[in-house]
Write a protein that holds these residues in place. Structure first.
Motif, short mmCIF file in Angstrom:
data_model
loop_
_atom_site.label_atom_id
_atom_site.label_comp_id
_atom_site.label_asym_id
_atom_site.label_seq_id
_atom_site.Cartn_x
_atom_site.Cartn_y
_atom_site.Cartn_z
N ALA A 33 -25.02 -33.34 10.19
CA ALA A 33 -23.95 -33.87 10.28
C ALA A 33 -23.72 -35.07 9.86
CB ALA A 33 -23.46 -33.90 12.10
N ALA A 34 -24.89 -36.15 10.10
CA ALA A 34 -24.62 -37.37 9.42
C ALA A 34 -24.72 -37.46 8.03
CB ALA A 34 -26.00 -38.19 9.86
N LEU A 35 -25.32 -36.55 7.28
CA LEU A 35 -25.45 -36.46 5.88
C LEU A 35 -23.92 -35.93 5.35
CD1 LEU A 35 -28.80 -34.83 4.92
CD2 LEU A 35 -27.98 -37.33 4.74
N TYR A 36 -23.40 -35.07 6.00
CA TYR A 36 -22.07 -34.32 5.81
C TYR A 36 -20.91 -35.45 5.72
CZ TYR A 36 -18.15 -31.32 6.62
OH TYR A 36 -16.79 -30.77 6.54
N VAL A 37 -20.99 -36.20 6.87
CA VAL A 37 -19.97 -37.16 7.03
C VAL A 37 -20.22 -38.34 5.90
CG1 VAL A 37 -19.01 -39.10 8.27
CG2 VAL A 37 -19.59 -36.83 9.52
N ASP A 38 -21.43 -38.74 5.68
CA ASP A 38 -21.94 -39.82 4.86
C ASP A 38 -21.39 -39.16 3.36
OD1 ASP A 38 -23.04 -42.27 3.90
OD2 ASP A 38 -24.33 -40.73 2.57
N LEU A 39 -21.56 -37.97 3.01
CA LEU A 39 -21.15 -37.32 1.54
C LEU A 39 -19.49 -37.30 1.50
CD1 LEU A 39 -23.45 -34.32 0.65
CD2 LEU A 39 -23.00 -36.46 -0.42
N ALA A 40 -18.83 -36.89 2.62
CA ALA A 40 -17.24 -36.93 2.55
C ALA A 40 -16.90 -38.28 2.65
CB ALA A 40 -16.92 -36.33 3.70
#
Length: 207
Positions: A103-110
């Motif tokens: 989730a943290a990577l997902y939000v960071d990528l977005a």
């Protein structure tokens, strides 16, 4: 101070381009990526990923770290993190599935995708909102979220053995220290203190 640092500090602050403060729900969503960026240039209170406008850095980071050079590749990576991510590997190794890491990577990528111009601001918010229900029902506090983030990071980093030390991410101890600072009640700039876990279950409002 090097030329690159001087150039960065001449860039306008993110709040000048995006002056409207995030609502509590928006800050909570952005806060999901707070453990990822550990350097001073990272913004934790704006959708834009940096404290100063630096679209080129966002594009360079996506290309070098994730091999993302187009909107389609970004969307594909986001979809992969949302569906399975790295937590499948962690489940095989430890019997647990640390959603927080993905989730943290997902939000960071977005956020970086928005910063690079690959997706619009509206697209980025839609991406963040898509992951909220799953994360919110999985954890009961930022502490639980942080514990699973660090667990997922450790499994991921252990999987990089054999890579030269110079190419490895920061040691786990550095990530531990960073996350502890986010959880510290005395840290008035931590998004986790500014937007406590329970705010996502209440009506949204301005900060």
């Amino acid at each position: 101070m090097g030329l690159r640092s001087l150039t960065r500090w001449r860039k306008p602050r993110a709040e000048r381009r995006y002056p409207v403060p995030l609502t509590m729900h928006q800050l909570w969503m952005v806060g999901l990526s707070a453990p990822v960026g550990m350097d001073r240039s990272t913004s934790r209170t704006t959708l834009y990923p940096f404290t100063r406008i630096d679209d080129d850095s966002a594009r360079r980071w996506l290309a070098e770290r994730w091999e993302i050079t187009s909107r389609d590749k970004l969307v594909g990576r986001l979809d992969g993190l949302a569906r399975t991510g790295y937590r499948a590997r962690a489940r095989q190794a430890l019997g647990v599935s640390p959603l927080a890491w993905d989730a943290a990577l997902y939000v960071d990528l977005a956020r970086r995708g928005f910063g690079s111009g690959m997706i619009t601001e509206a697209d980025a918010w839609t991406a963040l909102k898509n992951i909220v229900p799953t994360v919110a029902k999985t954890y009961a506090s930022w502490q639980e979220y942080a514990d699973h983030y660090l667990l997922g990071r450790k499994v991921w980093r252990d999987g990089l053995r054999g890579i030269p030390d110079a190419d490895l991410p920061a040691p786990q101890s550095v990530a531990d220290t960073h996350v502890r600072s986010l959880l510290d009640p005395a840290n008035r700039t931590s998004p986790w203190n500014l937007a406590p876990w329970d705010v996502i279950f209440n009506p949204d409002h301005a900060r």
